[in-house]
Design a protein around this motif. Sequence first.
Motif, PDB file in Angstrom:
ATOM      1  N   UNK A 107      -6.241   7.108  -3.568  1.00 32.10           N
ATOM      2  CA  UNK A 107      -5.797   6.761  -4.926  1.00 32.10           C
ATOM      3  C   UNK A 107      -5.091   5.415  -4.912  1.00 32.10           C
ATOM      4  N   UNK A 108      -4.258   5.233  -3.899  1.00 30.96           N
ATOM      5  CA  UNK A 108      -3.476   4.005  -3.810  1.00 30.96           C
ATOM      6  C   UNK A 108      -4.385   2.802  -3.652  1.00 30.96           C
ATOM      7  N   UNK A 109      -5.394   2.950  -2.814  1.00 31.28           N
ATOM      8  CA  UNK A 109      -6.319   1.832  -2.601  1.00 31.28           C
ATOM      9  C   UNK A 109      -7.095   1.502  -3.868  1.00 31.28           C
ATOM     10  N   UNK A 110      -7.526   2.550  -4.571  1.00 31.73           N
ATOM     11  CA  UNK A 110      -8.228   2.323  -5.836  1.00 31.73           C
ATOM     12  C   UNK A 110      -7.352   1.553  -6.820  1.00 31.73           C
ATOM     13  N   UNK A 111      -6.098   2.006  -6.919  1.00 36.02           N
ATOM     14  CA  UNK A 111      -5.184   1.377  -7.881  1.00 36.02           C
ATOM     15  C   UNK A 111      -4.959  -0.084  -7.517  1.00 36.02           C
ATOM     16  N   UNK A 112      -4.830  -0.352  -6.212  1.00 37.20           N
ATOM     17  CA  UNK A 112      -4.597  -1.737  -5.792  1.00 37.20           C
ATOM     18  C   UNK A 112      -5.832  -2.592  -6.035  1.00 37.20           C
ATOM     19  N   UNK A 116       0.822  -1.216   0.000  1.00 35.18           N
ATOM     20  CA  UNK A 116       0.000   0.000   0.000  1.00 35.18           C
ATOM     21  C   UNK A 116       0.855   1.265   0.000  1.00 35.18           C
ATOM     22  N   UNK A 117       1.942   1.240   0.788  1.00 36.24           N
ATOM     23  CA  UNK A 117       2.815   2.425   0.844  1.00 36.24           C
ATOM     24  C   UNK A 117       3.475   2.693  -0.507  1.00 36.24           C
ATOM     25  N   UNK A 118       3.818   1.612  -1.216  1.00 35.68           N
ATOM     26  CA  UNK A 118       4.357   1.768  -2.570  1.00 35.68           C
ATOM     27  C   UNK A 118       3.392   2.573  -3.433  1.00 35.68           C
ATOM     28  N   UNK A 119       2.139   2.148  -3.402  1.00 33.69           N
ATOM     29  CA  UNK A 119       1.143   2.809  -4.254  1.00 33.69           C
ATOM     30  C   UNK A 119       0.834   4.224  -3.750  1.00 33.69           C
ATOM     31  N   UNK A 120       0.832   4.404  -2.424  1.00 33.16           N
ATOM     32  CA  UNK A 120       0.520   5.720  -1.867  1.00 33.16           C
ATOM     33  C   UNK A 120       1.600   6.737  -2.215  1.00 33.16           C
ATOM     34  N   UNK A 121       2.835   6.278  -2.208  1.00 33.95           N
ATOM     35  CA  UNK A 121       3.952   7.139  -2.602  1.00 33.95           C
ATOM     36  C   UNK A 121       3.719   7.666  -4.016  1.00 33.95           C
ATOM     37  N   UNK A 122       3.363   6.723  -4.913  1.00 34.24           N
ATOM     38  CA  UNK A 122       3.090   7.109  -6.297  1.00 34.24           C
ATOM     39  C   UNK A 122       1.878   8.027  -6.361  1.00 34.24           C
ATOM     40  N   UNK A 138       3.856 -12.612 -10.633  1.00 33.92           N
ATOM     41  CA  UNK A 138       2.616 -11.990 -11.093  1.00 33.92           C
ATOM     42  C   UNK A 138       2.243 -10.817 -10.194  1.00 33.92           C
ATOM     43  N   UNK A 139       2.405 -10.998  -8.899  1.00 38.12           N
ATOM     44  CA  UNK A 139       2.075  -9.945  -7.941  1.00 38.12           C
ATOM     45  C   UNK A 139       2.925  -8.698  -8.159  1.00 38.12           C
ATOM     46  N   UNK A 140       4.221  -8.925  -8.453  1.00 35.76           N
ATOM     47  CA  UNK A 140       5.111  -7.788  -8.673  1.00 35.76           C
ATOM     48  C   UNK A 140       4.728  -7.017  -9.935  1.00 35.76           C
ATOM     49  N   UNK A 141       4.322  -7.754 -10.961  1.00 36.94           N
ATOM     50  CA  UNK A 141       3.858  -7.085 -12.186  1.00 36.94           C
ATOM     51  C   UNK A 141       2.621  -6.248 -11.891  1.00 36.94           C
ATOM     52  N   UNK A 142       1.738  -6.797 -11.058  1.00 40.29           N
ATOM     53  CA  UNK A 142       0.524  -6.061 -10.702  1.00 40.29           C
ATOM     54  C   UNK A 142       0.856  -4.815  -9.901  1.00 40.29           C
ATOM     55  N   UNK A 143       1.808  -4.950  -8.974  1.00 42.69           N
ATOM     56  CA  UNK A 143       2.192  -3.795  -8.157  1.00 42.69           C
ATOM     57  C   UNK A 143       2.800  -2.701  -9.045  1.00 42.69           C
ATOM     58  N   UNK A 144       3.601  -3.145 -10.014  1.00 37.52           N
ATOM     59  CA  UNK A 144       4.211  -2.210 -10.958  1.00 37.52           C
ATOM     60  C   UNK A 144       3.114  -1.394 -11.659  1.00 37.52           C
ATOM     61  N   UNK A 145       2.062  -2.102 -12.053  1.00 36.62           N
ATOM     62  CA  UNK A 145       0.931  -1.460 -12.717  1.00 36.62           C
ATOM     63  C   UNK A 145       0.186  -0.529 -11.747  1.00 36.62           C
ATOM     64  N   UNK A 146       0.018  -1.004 -10.509  1.00 36.58           N
ATOM     65  CA  UNK A 146      -0.701  -0.197  -9.513  1.00 36.58           C
ATOM     66  C   UNK A 146       0.039   1.100  -9.229  1.00 36.58           C
ATOM     67  N   UNK A 147       1.378   1.037  -9.139  1.00 41.02           N
ATOM     68  CA  UNK A 147       2.176   2.242  -8.906  1.00 41.02           C
ATOM     69  C   UNK A 147       1.952   3.248 -10.032  1.00 41.02           C
ATOM     70  N   UNK A 148       1.954   2.739 -11.272  1.00 41.32           N
ATOM     71  CA  UNK A 148       1.744   3.640 -12.405  1.00 41.32           C
ATOM     72  C   UNK A 148       0.328   4.218 -12.379  1.00 41.32           C
ATOM     73  N   UNK A 149      -0.648   3.376 -12.039  1.00 38.75           N
ATOM     74  CA  UNK A 149      -2.047   3.841 -12.046  1.00 38.75           C
ATOM     75  C   UNK A 149      -2.322   4.850 -10.936  1.00 38.75           C
ATOM     76  N   UNK A 150      -1.657   4.682  -9.797  1.00 38.40           N
ATOM     77  CA  UNK A 150      -1.892   5.595  -8.676  1.00 38.40           C
ATOM     78  C   UNK A 150      -1.475   7.013  -9.021  1.00 38.40           C
ATOM     79  N   UNK A 151      -0.586   7.180  -9.996  1.00 39.92           N
ATOM     80  CA  UNK A 151      -0.190   8.536 -10.400  1.00 39.92           C
ATOM     81  C   UNK A 151      -1.246   9.190 -11.281  1.00 39.92           C
ATOM     82  N   UNK A 152      -2.364   8.477 -11.511  1.00 45.18           N
ATOM     83  CA  UNK A 152      -3.480   8.993 -12.309  1.00 45.18           C
ATOM     84  C   UNK A 152      -3.021   9.451 -13.698  1.00 45.18           C
TER      85      UNK A 152
END
Lengths: 251, 343
Positions: free
Chosen positions: A117-122, A94-100, A141-155
């Motif tokens: 935003x981070x929660x939505x992306x996740x 979650x912190x990864x995505x929140x940072x983004x 697979x999870x890491x690929x998803x997290x990579x995508x979530x980080x990008x998505x959290x930046x809107x």
Amino acid sequence: MLTVKNLTKVFGGFTAVSSVDFSVEKGEILGLIGPNGSGKSTIFNMLSGVHFPTTGSINFNNQELSGLFPHVICNMGIGRTFQIPRPFKRLSILENAALAGYFGNNQKISKSKAWSHAEEALELVGLKDIANDDVATLGAAGLKKLELAKALATKPNLLLADESLGGLDHSEMEQAAQMLKNIRDELDITIIWVEHIMGVLMKVVDRVMVLDSGQKIAEGSPIEITQNKKVIEVYLGSDADEISEAAKGKG
Amino acid sequence: MNNKYFIGFLAIVLCLLPLIGVQGYPLHIVITILIWSFAYTGWSIMGRFGLVSLGHGAFMAMGGYITALLWNYLGMSPWIGIPIALIITGLLALIVAYPCFKFRIVGHYFALVTLALSEVVRQVIIATRDYTGGSLGYTPEPHGEGWSIYAIQFPDDRIVFLYIAVFTWLIGIIVWRMVDGSMSRYALEAISEDEDASSAVGVQVTREKLKITILSAVMTAFAGALYCQYQMFISPDTIGGVGISLQIVFAVVVGGIYSSLGPTVGAIITLFLAEILRVSIGTATVNLTENLTINAAGFPLFIYGIMLIGFIIFLPKGIVGGLSDLLSKKDGQSLDIKSSKAK
């Protein structure tokens, strides 16, 4: 939305990308394919500001991108994933995505907004249930998803997806491809997708651009590309028929 | 142990010390520990993100010397002199750190650049001995007899300085906690792992690093200025140079780099260690940092070195971090990264 003209990158004496022109329309998924070393990643790195173009222009929503730093480009609405996932291991998922979510939106949003935003992306990528776990618990697979979530959290308005399928098994690949499609359909995010797994890519993209030795050799719909002799010769090879079937099966 | 009620309670107890008869030498020890704790806290807010500076001795010396020089030569009250010293130190930190961060000088190379800074500042103080007293040290001129709020001098009375030191220490802990709770903390953790991936999600890498470095340098400089006003004597080896820079790192690593009270515990341990060694070995080792050359007085540094290696190997989170891990283990919680995050 994105217009690239005469884009060239020279590393020392080696021309990685040579006078490439292309454009991306809003709401489109553009597939970017080609053999290893054909310049796909270099183009991505120029679009995201990691490398500055040697010559050429990149116009994104009427703003020139070449020469801007990665964080500026991210804040202008271009998100990217990395081919090899680069999560921040000292932070939770979650912190990864929140940072983004916070820094990817120019720090102009409130902290709580960044976390939402981070929660939505996740949720979009299906990691919400394990949001508070350590990154170390994630598989490929999870890491690929997290990579995508980080990008998505930046809107982003434009998502640069670099080999989102690498290292996944067949069902995971189908799932990931569907996810990209959903991102476009539901969030209205334009996507440029670099991929080696042709069978899956052709089913999802609207248009394909083919690179070889830094030059654009073809561009067109998936069906056109899979029947293009030059593309078959330099890249698709004996799998062309199979991939062509996949392209026809689209929609 | 790290919660705010405990820290508030501790601050009140410290303020009440003179009322229960603590004065003289014991009170002096308490004040010294508090001032050093503030310097160590200043270092730890950047050190915990892998920004290992060996240049904080330089910042501390700048704080002390600039304040004293402005007072002695221009008659400028420390009320103005200290802010000026902090601004100049902040600028120095900016000038040194900006090219480092811009050109990706990280890890060992950053440590080496800052190590050089320590020595440069020490050499400048020694070279300008006509003004600064060189290695013999320097004294701010007393402002008349007794107390002076204008000159921030309180000779023969430690109580005022106790309150100043407690207040400063408390500010240090609050700053530590603010950094810990900020989004910048996540950015800096991310930067310490992967600068490219951080900037790809919008983090301004150079700016975030500069912000924390300047804050850290300014805090350390303030500790130097305070030390100068309290001791009324500074020398390049008591508040500057490589020796002090290393002492700062040592204390924080021993106390705990990821805990708000870690630097304070580090200060207590280093100070008691220094005092014990001084009493047991002799007065030759009063200035434990003067002894980078090999002589009998180098013994404390030898002990420091051995302890530092031991701590880094066996207790990397320091005493406070190690203790809170141990406590949460007893509670049946898993011993992982999260337990060090729990405040």
